[in-house]
Scaffold this motif. Sequence first.
Motif, PDB file in Angstrom:
ATOM      1  N   LYS A 128      59.210  62.786  43.777  1.00 34.85           N
ATOM      2  CA  LYS A 128      57.764  62.950  43.580  1.00 34.85           C
ATOM      3  C   LYS A 128      57.392  64.395  43.292  1.00 34.85           C
ATOM      4  O   LYS A 128      56.251  64.694  42.974  1.00 34.85           O
ATOM      5  N   MET A 129      58.359  65.309  43.483  1.00 36.39           N
ATOM      6  CA  MET A 129      58.032  66.725  43.286  1.00 36.39           C
ATOM      7  C   MET A 129      59.223  67.432  42.640  1.00 36.39           C
ATOM      8  O   MET A 129      60.372  67.165  42.995  1.00 36.39           O
ATOM      9  N   TYR A 130      58.941  68.308  41.661  1.00 33.16           N
ATOM     10  CA  TYR A 130      59.999  69.067  40.996  1.00 33.16           C
ATOM     11  C   TYR A 130      59.636  70.552  41.004  1.00 33.16           C
ATOM     12  O   TYR A 130      58.534  70.910  40.560  1.00 33.16           O
ATOM     13  N   PRO A 131      60.539  71.402  41.489  1.00 35.16           N
ATOM     14  CA  PRO A 131      60.267  72.841  41.416  1.00 35.16           C
ATOM     15  C   PRO A 131      60.312  73.286  39.954  1.00 35.16           C
ATOM     16  O   PRO A 131      61.115  72.770  39.173  1.00 35.16           O
ATOM     17  N   VAL A 132      59.413  74.200  39.603  1.00 37.97           N
ATOM     18  CA  VAL A 132      59.394  74.737  38.239  1.00 37.97           C
ATOM     19  C   VAL A 132      60.010  76.133  38.294  1.00 37.97           C
ATOM     20  O   VAL A 132      59.525  77.008  39.005  1.00 37.97           O
ATOM     21  N   VAL A 133      61.099  76.314  37.544  1.00 35.28           N
ATOM     22  CA  VAL A 133      61.853  77.560  37.610  1.00 35.28           C
ATOM     23  C   VAL A 133      62.020  78.144  36.209  1.00 35.28           C
ATOM     24  O   VAL A 133      62.262  77.413  35.250  1.00 35.28           O
ATOM     25  N   GLU A 134      61.812  79.449  36.093  1.00 33.42           N
ATOM     26  CA  GLU A 134      62.004  80.118  34.802  1.00 33.42           C
ATOM     27  C   GLU A 134      62.792  81.410  35.050  1.00 33.42           C
ATOM     28  O   GLU A 134      62.388  82.222  35.888  1.00 33.42           O
ATOM     29  N   ASN A 135      63.892  81.602  34.327  1.00 31.67           N
ATOM     30  CA  ASN A 135      64.768  82.780  34.468  1.00 31.67           C
ATOM     31  C   ASN A 135      65.118  83.071  35.933  1.00 31.67           C
ATOM     32  O   ASN A 135      65.050  84.205  36.382  1.00 31.67           O
ATOM     33  N   GLY A 195      56.573  77.586  41.007  1.00 34.69           N
ATOM     34  CA  GLY A 195      55.779  76.645  41.785  1.00 34.69           C
ATOM     35  C   GLY A 195      56.390  75.275  41.652  1.00 34.69           C
ATOM     36  O   GLY A 195      57.597  75.154  41.449  1.00 34.69           O
ATOM     37  N   CYS A 196      55.549  74.235  41.713  1.00 35.54           N
ATOM     38  CA  CYS A 196      56.105  72.895  41.570  1.00 35.54           C
ATOM     39  C   CYS A 196      55.111  71.995  40.848  1.00 35.54           C
ATOM     40  O   CYS A 196      53.935  72.317  40.715  1.00 35.54           O
ATOM     41  N   VAL A 197      55.639  70.882  40.369  1.00 33.07           N
ATOM     42  CA  VAL A 197      54.780  69.902  39.720  1.00 33.07           C
ATOM     43  C   VAL A 197      55.040  68.568  40.408  1.00 33.07           C
ATOM     44  O   VAL A 197      56.182  68.254  40.758  1.00 33.07           O
ATOM     45  N   THR A 198      53.962  67.813  40.667  1.00 31.66           N
ATOM     46  CA  THR A 198      54.112  66.569  41.430  1.00 31.66           C
ATOM     47  C   THR A 198      53.607  65.371  40.631  1.00 31.66           C
ATOM     48  O   THR A 198      52.795  65.525  39.710  1.00 31.66           O
ATOM     49  N   THR A 199      54.087  64.197  41.011  1.00 33.63           N
ATOM     50  CA  THR A 199      53.644  62.970  40.326  1.00 33.63           C
ATOM     51  C   THR A 199      52.138  62.786  40.510  1.00 33.63           C
ATOM     52  O   THR A 199      51.471  62.232  39.648  1.00 33.63           O
ATOM     53  N   LYS A 200      51.624  63.274  41.626  1.00 27.82           N
ATOM     54  CA  LYS A 200      50.190  63.142  41.884  1.00 27.82           C
ATOM     55  C   LYS A 200      49.376  63.860  40.794  1.00 27.82           C
ATOM     56  O   LYS A 200      48.370  63.340  40.306  1.00 27.82           O
ATOM     57  N   THR A 246      65.604  70.977  38.967  1.00 33.40           N
ATOM     58  CA  THR A 246      64.427  71.796  38.674  1.00 33.40           C
ATOM     59  C   THR A 246      64.010  71.570  37.222  1.00 33.40           C
ATOM     60  O   THR A 246      64.786  71.023  36.437  1.00 33.40           O
ATOM     61  N   VAL A 247      62.793  71.969  36.876  1.00 35.44           N
ATOM     62  CA  VAL A 247      62.338  71.834  35.486  1.00 35.44           C
ATOM     63  C   VAL A 247      61.858  73.187  34.969  1.00 35.44           C
ATOM     64  O   VAL A 247      61.509  74.082  35.737  1.00 35.44           O
ATOM     65  N   GLU A 248      61.841  73.321  33.631  1.00 35.07           N
ATOM     66  CA  GLU A 248      61.352  74.552  32.997  1.00 35.07           C
ATOM     67  C   GLU A 248      59.865  74.383  32.712  1.00 35.07           C
ATOM     68  O   GLU A 248      59.416  73.271  32.419  1.00 35.07           O
ATOM     69  N   PRO A 249      59.097  75.468  32.743  1.00 32.43           N
ATOM     70  CA  PRO A 249      57.656  75.346  32.495  1.00 32.43           C
ATOM     71  C   PRO A 249      57.326  74.925  31.060  1.00 32.43           C
ATOM     72  O   PRO A 249      56.223  74.447  30.800  1.00 32.43           O
ATOM     73  N   GLU A 271      55.421  64.488  28.983  1.00 34.29           N
ATOM     74  CA  GLU A 271      56.160  63.340  28.466  1.00 34.29           C
ATOM     75  C   GLU A 271      57.653  63.476  28.813  1.00 34.29           C
ATOM     76  O   GLU A 271      58.275  62.550  29.326  1.00 34.29           O
ATOM     77  N   GLU A 272      58.187  64.668  28.529  1.00 35.17           N
ATOM     78  CA  GLU A 272      59.604  64.912  28.829  1.00 35.17           C
ATOM     79  C   GLU A 272      59.862  64.865  30.329  1.00 35.17           C
ATOM     80  O   GLU A 272      60.881  64.345  30.773  1.00 35.17           O
ATOM     81  N   LEU A 273      58.936  65.431  31.096  1.00 32.00           N
ATOM     82  CA  LEU A 273      59.082  65.434  32.554  1.00 32.00           C
ATOM     83  C   LEU A 273      59.193  63.993  33.068  1.00 32.00           C
ATOM     84  O   LEU A 273      60.077  63.660  33.853  1.00 32.00           O
ATOM     85  N   VAL A 274      58.286  63.148  32.573  1.00 33.83           N
ATOM     86  CA  VAL A 274      58.260  61.766  33.049  1.00 33.83           C
ATOM     87  C   VAL A 274      59.535  61.031  32.627  1.00 33.83           C
ATOM     88  O   VAL A 274      60.219  60.425  33.458  1.00 33.83           O
ATOM     89  N   ASN A 275      59.878  61.125  31.342  1.00 34.28           N
ATOM     90  CA  ASN A 275      61.027  60.356  30.842  1.00 34.28           C
ATOM     91  C   ASN A 275      62.365  60.884  31.329  1.00 34.28           C
ATOM     92  O   ASN A 275      63.231  60.113  31.712  1.00 34.28           O
ATOM     93  N   ASP A 276      62.531  62.214  31.287  1.00 37.61           N
ATOM     94  CA  ASP A 276      63.856  62.767  31.573  1.00 37.61           C
ATOM     95  C   ASP A 276      64.083  63.087  33.047  1.00 37.61           C
ATOM     96  O   ASP A 276      65.219  63.258  33.473  1.00 37.61           O
ATOM     97  N   TYR A 277      63.006  63.234  33.811  1.00 41.56           N
ATOM     98  CA  TYR A 277      63.201  63.606  35.214  1.00 41.56           C
ATOM     99  C   TYR A 277      62.696  62.538  36.182  1.00 41.56           C
ATOM    100  O   TYR A 277      63.438  62.034  37.003  1.00 41.56           O
ATOM    101  N   ILE A 278      61.402  62.207  36.052  1.00 44.68           N
ATOM    102  CA  ILE A 278      60.826  61.307  37.054  1.00 44.68           C
ATOM    103  C   ILE A 278      61.462  59.919  36.991  1.00 44.68           C
ATOM    104  O   ILE A 278      61.862  59.373  38.018  1.00 44.68           O
TER     105      ILE A 278
END
Length: 389
Positions: free
Chosen positions: A280-287, A292-297, A259-262, A267-274
Amino acid sequence: MFQRRARLFTILGFEVKVDISWLILAVLITWTLARGLFPYYYKNLPAATYWWMGIAGTLGLFLAIVFHELSHSLVARKHGLPMKGITLFIFGGVAEMSDEPPTPKAELRMAIAGPLASIALGLFFFLIRVLGKNAGWPVTVVGVVSYLAVINFILAGFNLLPAFPLDGGRVLRAILWQWKNNIRWATRVSSRIGSGFGMLLIFLGAFRFIFGDFIGGAWMFLIGMFLRGASRMSYRQVLMRKALEGEKVARFMNDNPVTVEPSITLEELVNDYIYRHHFKMYPVVENGKVLGCVTTKQIKEISREEWANRRVGEMLEGCSNENSISPDTDAVKALTVMSKSRNSRLMVVEGDRLVGIITLKDLLGFLSVKLDLEGEEGEAAGLIGASGG
Ligand SMILES: [Zn+2]
């Protein structure tokens, strides 16, 4: 082909939609009627009259198909099958069934309802034609009514071909199903016959094409391709439904997803996760709460220079029934959502908590092993081939 639909109206609780491919067909039919059929049978009328007759004929055909599909849907609803609506596309109509019929008898009644309705409508128009002709109605009206009588009989006749998933093939499947009490075997036999009919039409179409009948040949070829594809796909659907019957999403999900933090940047999402995980999709989680989620699209739509300044939180997509599902839903439903939304990964959400991720790859992996063990190797390979990723 199934994405570009417009909603038209609702009748008896069923939503009638039209696929853009039907509009292309409607233009072709109007043109064929106005420039070919009507001038051939009713000579020496003004060109504009033929066009009006063509438009009336096409509208009548449209309503005839809706009537046909409506009959299927009404009988299905009587047997407790939820029907989502009716969609008209290039090869006619489709009554959208979300499940298999419960019994062979229910299937038989549902399947035969459409052709019977078309035959009844054909007889009705035939009667009007006889009455109109005797009453001295204008030749234009009699012409359109005659066309509608004939086209309803053709509609009934074509659909009664014993080629699954056409109505006649469903009748055949119901009889075989009743006989051996095995829906899978019944579907296999009737869809093979459907596939065979498809091949026959492809060959006949190619033959006509070679010998100069380009349009007729091309249509036959296309209908053959459609029938062949539909019969194989229907069989696979039955296999999948049977294999996943009673299985819940929770059984297939990965309960420790990335999962990723909002607050992180794109830049960080692309380099460190994708680039690291290739999802192609990462859930966005906070506390502990899923936002929701963020997608490569979505990222593709932002220019590269912006990546360092934009944060994931600004552009995440909230949870919806297109990108998330609950853990106690049937796994078959997950497949349906994936194919409709074209998302190969879904968030598994309980309340506002993310409990896992379910992927098409995992579902298909399970199906392929299960079908392989049950002696359906070819079909298992077909599933994987059809998945794409
Ligand atoms: Zn039908």
